[in-house]
Every structure is written in structure tokens, then in C-alpha cells.
Design a protein around this motif. Structure first.
Motif, PDB file in Angstrom:
ATOM      1  N   PRO A  94      -1.315   6.384  -0.928  1.00 10.98           N
ATOM      2  CA  PRO A  94      -1.130   4.952  -0.682  1.00 10.98           C
ATOM      3  C   PRO A  94      -2.473   4.261  -0.420  1.00 10.98           C
ATOM      4  CG  PRO A  94       0.557   6.186   0.453  1.00 10.98           C
ATOM      5  CD  PRO A  94      -0.377   7.218  -0.131  1.00 10.98           C
ATOM      6  N   PHE A  95      -3.321   4.894   0.385  1.00 11.08           N
ATOM      7  CA  PHE A  95      -4.625   4.306   0.701  1.00 11.08           C
ATOM      8  C   PHE A  95      -5.431   4.052  -0.576  1.00 11.08           C
ATOM      9  CE2 PHE A  95      -9.109   4.416   1.768  1.00 11.08           C
ATOM     10  CZ  PHE A  95      -9.174   3.604   2.881  1.00 11.08           C
ATOM     11  N   GLU A  96      -5.458   5.066  -1.446  1.00 13.67           N
ATOM     12  CA  GLU A  96      -6.248   4.922  -2.689  1.00 13.67           C
ATOM     13  C   GLU A  96      -5.668   3.832  -3.578  1.00 13.67           C
ATOM     14  OE1 GLU A  96      -7.703   9.577  -3.047  1.00 13.67           O
ATOM     15  OE2 GLU A  96      -5.713   8.987  -3.725  1.00 13.67           O
ATOM     16  N   ASN A  97      -4.329   3.726  -3.591  1.00 10.86           N
ATOM     17  CA  ASN A  97      -3.694   2.679  -4.382  1.00 10.86           C
ATOM     18  C   ASN A  97      -4.152   1.292  -3.931  1.00 10.86           C
ATOM     19  OD1 ASN A  97      -1.319   3.036  -6.462  1.00 10.86           O
ATOM     20  ND2 ASN A  97      -1.235   4.825  -5.103  1.00 10.86           N
ATOM     21  N   VAL A  98      -4.176   1.092  -2.623  1.00  4.68           N
ATOM     22  CA  VAL A  98      -4.570  -0.226  -2.098  1.00  4.68           C
ATOM     23  C   VAL A  98      -6.077  -0.427  -2.289  1.00  4.68           C
ATOM     24  CG1 VAL A  98      -4.539  -1.731  -0.074  1.00  4.68           C
ATOM     25  CG2 VAL A  98      -2.661  -0.135  -0.445  1.00  4.68           C
ATOM     26  N   LEU A  99      -6.826   0.670  -2.157  1.00  4.04           N
ATOM     27  CA  LEU A  99      -8.285   0.597  -2.322  1.00  4.04           C
ATOM     28  C   LEU A  99      -8.678   0.089  -3.719  1.00  4.04           C
ATOM     29  CD1 LEU A  99     -11.011   1.278  -0.932  1.00  4.04           C
ATOM     30  CD2 LEU A  99     -10.830   3.578  -1.914  1.00  4.04           C
ATOM     31  N   VAL A 100      -7.933   0.519  -4.724  1.00  2.00           N
ATOM     32  CA  VAL A 100      -8.218   0.072  -6.095  1.00  2.00           C
ATOM     33  C   VAL A 100      -8.167  -1.453  -6.154  1.00  2.00           C
ATOM     34  CG1 VAL A 100      -7.353   0.038  -8.472  1.00  2.00           C
ATOM     35  CG2 VAL A 100      -7.370   2.188  -7.181  1.00  2.00           C
ATOM     36  N   SER A 101      -7.116  -1.987  -5.537  1.00  2.00           N
ATOM     37  CA  SER A 101      -6.937  -3.436  -5.562  1.00  2.00           C
ATOM     38  C   SER A 101      -7.995  -4.146  -4.704  1.00  2.00           C
ATOM     39  CB  SER A 101      -5.531  -3.734  -5.063  1.00  2.00           C
ATOM     40  OG  SER A 101      -5.305  -5.080  -5.005  1.00  2.00           O
ATOM     41  N   ALA A 102      -8.317  -3.548  -3.542  1.00  2.00           N
ATOM     42  CA  ALA A 102      -9.338  -4.139  -2.665  1.00  2.00           C
ATOM     43  C   ALA A 102     -10.701  -4.145  -3.364  1.00  2.00           C
ATOM     44  CB  ALA A 102      -9.420  -3.349  -1.361  1.00  2.00           C
ATOM     45  N   THR A 103     -10.916  -3.177  -4.234  1.00  2.00           N
ATOM     46  CA  THR A 103     -12.215  -3.033  -4.887  1.00  2.00           C
ATOM     47  C   THR A 103     -12.336  -3.921  -6.126  1.00  2.00           C
ATOM     48  OG1 THR A 103     -12.162  -0.735  -4.162  1.00  2.00           O
ATOM     49  CG2 THR A 103     -13.845  -1.326  -5.778  1.00  2.00           C
ATOM     50  N   PHE A 104     -11.254  -3.996  -6.915  1.00  2.00           N
ATOM     51  CA  PHE A 104     -11.370  -4.671  -8.217  1.00  2.00           C
ATOM     52  C   PHE A 104     -10.591  -5.975  -8.315  1.00  2.00           C
ATOM     53  CE2 PHE A 104     -11.815  -0.075  -9.091  1.00  2.00           C
ATOM     54  CZ  PHE A 104     -13.140  -0.092  -9.552  1.00  2.00           C
ATOM     55  N   GLY A 105      -9.756  -6.298  -7.317  1.00  6.53           N
ATOM     56  CA  GLY A 105      -8.812  -7.398  -7.491  1.00  6.53           C
ATOM     57  C   GLY A 105      -9.323  -8.780  -7.113  1.00  6.53           C
ATOM     58  N   SER A 106     -10.507  -8.842  -6.514  1.00  7.58           N
ATOM     59  CA  SER A 106     -10.899 -10.116  -5.933  1.00  7.58           C
ATOM     60  C   SER A 106     -12.059 -10.788  -6.672  1.00  7.58           C
ATOM     61  CB  SER A 106     -11.276  -9.881  -4.467  1.00  7.58           C
ATOM     62  OG  SER A 106     -11.566 -11.100  -3.883  1.00  7.58           O
ATOM     63  N   HIS A 107     -12.148 -12.103  -6.519  1.00 11.92           N
ATOM     64  CA  HIS A 107     -13.205 -12.879  -7.172  1.00 11.92           C
ATOM     65  C   HIS A 107     -14.555 -12.611  -6.516  1.00 11.92           C
ATOM     66  CE1 HIS A 107     -11.013 -14.852  -4.044  1.00 11.92           C
ATOM     67  NE2 HIS A 107     -11.971 -15.736  -3.847  1.00 11.92           N
ATOM     68  N   THR A 108     -14.540 -12.455  -5.178  1.00 10.28           N
ATOM     69  CA  THR A 108     -15.807 -12.211  -4.489  1.00 10.28           C
ATOM     70  C   THR A 108     -15.849 -10.761  -4.026  1.00 10.28           C
ATOM     71  OG1 THR A 108     -14.717 -13.111  -2.549  1.00 10.28           O
ATOM     72  CG2 THR A 108     -16.308 -14.537  -3.647  1.00 10.28           C
ATOM     73  N   PRO A 109     -17.008 -10.104  -4.182  1.00 12.21           N
ATOM     74  CA  PRO A 109     -17.081  -8.705  -3.772  1.00 12.21           C
ATOM     75  C   PRO A 109     -16.785  -8.544  -2.281  1.00 12.21           C
ATOM     76  CG  PRO A 109     -19.112  -9.440  -4.862  1.00 12.21           C
ATOM     77  CD  PRO A 109     -18.270 -10.641  -4.658  1.00 12.21           C
ATOM     78  N   VAL A 110     -16.102  -7.460  -1.943  1.00  9.33           N
ATOM     79  CA  VAL A 110     -15.783  -7.183  -0.548  1.00  9.33           C
ATOM     80  C   VAL A 110     -16.897  -6.323   0.031  1.00  9.33           C
ATOM     81  CG1 VAL A 110     -14.023  -6.223   0.978  1.00  9.33           C
ATOM     82  CG2 VAL A 110     -13.378  -7.119  -1.253  1.00  9.33           C
ATOM     83  N   LYS A 111     -17.338  -6.644   1.243  1.00 12.27           N
ATOM     84  CA  LYS A 111     -18.415  -5.863   1.870  1.00 12.27           C
ATOM     85  C   LYS A 111     -17.977  -4.431   2.105  1.00 12.27           C
ATOM     86  CE  LYS A 111     -21.548  -8.943   4.346  1.00 12.27           C
ATOM     87  NZ  LYS A 111     -20.845 -10.055   5.002  1.00 12.27           N
ATOM     88  N   ASP A 112     -16.798  -4.306   2.750  1.00 10.84           N
ATOM     89  CA  ASP A 112     -16.324  -2.975   3.094  1.00 10.84           C
ATOM     90  C   ASP A 112     -14.883  -2.829   2.595  1.00 10.84           C
ATOM     91  OD1 ASP A 112     -15.496  -0.641   4.209  1.00 10.84           O
ATOM     92  OD2 ASP A 112     -16.355  -1.031   6.195  1.00 10.84           O
ATOM     93  N   ASN A 113     -14.757  -2.309   1.367  1.00 18.15           N
ATOM     94  CA  ASN A 113     -13.415  -2.272   0.772  1.00 18.15           C
ATOM     95  C   ASN A 113     -12.482  -1.284   1.486  1.00 18.15           C
ATOM     96  OD1 ASN A 113     -14.857  -0.144  -0.199  1.00 18.15           O
ATOM     97  ND2 ASN A 113     -14.488  -0.565  -2.373  1.00 18.15           N
ATOM     98  N   ARG A 114     -13.058  -0.251   2.124  1.00 22.58           N
ATOM     99  CA  ARG A 114     -12.211   0.691   2.856  1.00 22.58           C
ATOM    100  C   ARG A 114     -11.653   0.030   4.124  1.00 22.58           C
ATOM    101  NH1 ARG A 114     -12.818   5.650   0.355  1.00 22.58           N
ATOM    102  NH2 ARG A 114     -11.659   6.727   1.973  1.00 22.58           N
TER     103      ARG A 114
END
Ligand SMILES: Nc1ncnc2c1ncn2[C@@H]1O[C@H](COP(=O)(O)OP(=O)(O)OP(=O)(O)O)[C@@H](O)[C@H]1O
Ligand SMILES: [Mg+2]
Length: 241
Positions: A94-114
Motif C-alpha cells: 500500500p505504501f509503495e502504491n501511494v508513493l507512486v502517486s506522491a512522486t509522479f502525480g503532482s504539478h509541483t515536485p514534493v520535497k519529501d515524497n515518503r
């Protein structure tokens, strides 16, 4: 206006799944889309999310025309969605599934996707057990995961396609609370749902589709008293209760 659906028509071969649909969604609203099976509800969400291109009409988000754009681009512009049948990456946790979205899903890069992933999972109430794969989750957990995945791209608008299907009464109450929490966090919500109680209690405004036509739109109390709506639902077991 956050979202404007302008004269959308969508055909699948000879079938008109949506006919000349207009709908505006304001920032901060919870808008419900109801209608009998095959009414065009999922098709409408798919048009907004860019899965289907309309035959005519436009979808405008934040003043920008998004119909015609690819789904990943629309997601990065701030619209994410859940699926009537969730399909996570089954071999990932589940964590990895959400991580994919946190990493690639947003317009602005996330500082700490984990960190974002952990935050979103806590928000929707799923645990980050690294040992489990998504394939082993229950319906309730899968729907939560789908929601977490959708929220991890930090949307402005979230589209929920029957998130309540298959849930127990307790799980439903939790979901209702969660949807209110999502709205309170600044995300506008559009819900497709068969469960009338959930829709009636949550939505500021309800749109009713029937055979691809918009037959009514209004507040929950106006919708229950609308003759066209009652007629459309005649014979349906989830009749406005
Ligand atoms: N990809 C597709 N190809 C062909 N026909 C489709 C496709 N997607 C939907 N349809 C048809 O379009 C109509 C609307 O379908 P849609 O899935 O939008 O209905 P719905 O309101 O979401 O129904 P349900 O409540 O059963 O989920 C239906 O007649 C359906 O069979
Ligand atoms: Mg559907």
C-alpha cells in the motif's frame, strides 16, 4: 468557477452516453452525481479525467480547457479520481502504491515524497504495513488505498466513483467523515454514488443523469421532491430513501 462542463456529448458507437451536459462546480463544494445504472455517471468522470475525449463540448478547469489533454496531464493540473473498481499495483505494498502517486502525480515536485505518503495514509486511515501487497487488501482497505492514491497527487478537485460500494454501515460512516475531512482540507469533491443516504447527507448540490441526459439539478431536498427524478428511479431498489 473551478470546473465548467460545457455541452459535453459522448458517444460510444451508436450509443449516446452523455448528451449535451452542462455542469459547473464551485471551489469547496461537494457535488453529487446520481442516476440509474448506465446513466453516464462514470463516463462523465472519465471525460473530466481525460480517459475519454468528448465528441463535442469542452471541460474547463481553472479557466483552462482540459478536454483533449492526456489523463496524466489533467492529474498534474489538479484533478484526481478514484475508480468504480480500484486497480492498484497488486504486487506493490500500500505504501509503495501511494508513493507512486506522491512522486509522479503532482504539478509541483514534493520535497519529501515518503513523508507525504505517510501523511496521506494516516489521513485516510490505512496503515503502512510494508509486508502486505495491495492484492491482499479487503474491499474497504482497497477503497481507502484508492483514496490515498488520489489524494497523494495533491488535487484541487477529487472525483469519487462509488467509493461506498461494498462497505459496511460502520465503514460508510467513516467514509462520510473522511469525505468531509477532504473537503475541509481545501479539496473540492465530486461524488458518483448509488447510496442515496450518503449523497443526501454529504452533498451541497446533486445532479441527476438519466440515459445520458441531465434531468435535474439542485439541493438534496429539491432533488427528492423532483418528479422527473422519482420517475427515473421507479423500480430501482435504491429508490430515494
Ligand atoms: N468504453 C465504453 N465503450 C462502450 N460503451 C460504454 C463504454 N463506457 C460506458 N459505455 C456505455 O455508456 C453508458 C453509460 O455508462 P456509464 O458507465 O457511464 O454508466 P454509469 O452511470 O456509471 O452506470 P453504473 O451505475 O452502472 O456504474 C452505458 O450504456 C455503458 O454501457
Ligand atoms: Mg459507473
Amino acid at each position: 468557477m473551478l470546473l465548467q462542463i460545457k455541452s459535453i456529448t459522448k458517444k460510444f458507437g451508436g450509443l449516446i452516453a452523455l448528451h449535451d451536459i452542462d455542469l459547473d462546480v464551485e471551489e469547496g463544494e461537494i457535488v453529487g452525481v446520481i442516476g440509474p445504472n448506465g446513466a453516464g455517471k462514470s463516463t462523465l468522470l472519465n471525460i473530466i479525467a481525460g480517459v475519454h475525449k468528448p465528441n463535442s463540448g469542452q471541460v474547463v478547469f481553472h479557466g483552462e480547457k482540459i478536454s483533449g489533454m492526456q489523463p496524466d496531464r489533467i492529474c498534474r493540473l489538479g484533478i484526481s479520481r478514484t475508480f468504480q473498481i480500484p486497480h492498484p499495483f497488486p504486487k506493490l505494498s500500500p505504501f509503495e502504491n501511494v508513493l507512486v502517486s506522491a512522486t509522479f502525480g503532482s504539478h509541483t515536485p514534493v520535497k519529501d515524497n515518503r513523508a507525504l505518503t505517510r501523511e496521506v495514509m494516516a489521513f485516510v486511515g490505512i496503515t503502512a504495513n510494508e509486508q502486505t501487497t495491495a492484492a491482499n487488501l479487503t474491499t474497504h482497505q482497497l477503497r481507502r488505498l484508492d483514496l490515498a492514491r488520489a489524494l497523494a497527487s495533491r488535487p484541487k478537485l477529487i472525483l469519487l466513483d462509488e467509493s461506498a460500494a461494498g462497505l459496511t454501515p460502520n465503514e460508510l460512516a467513516d467514509l462520510q467523515e473522511l469525505i468531509l475531512k477532504i473537503r475541509a482540507s481545501g479539496v473540492t469533491v465530486m461524488i458518483v454514488e448509488h447510496l442515496m443516504r450518503l449523497i443526501m447527507e454529504l452533498c451541497d448540490r446533486i445532479v441527476v443523469l438519466h440515459y445520458g441526459e441531465k434531468i435535474a439539478e439542485g439541493s438534496p431536498s429539491a432533488i427528492v421532491n423532483n418528479d422527473a427524478v422519482t420517475n427515473a428511479y421507479l423500480g430501482e431498489k435504491y429508490l430515494l430513501a
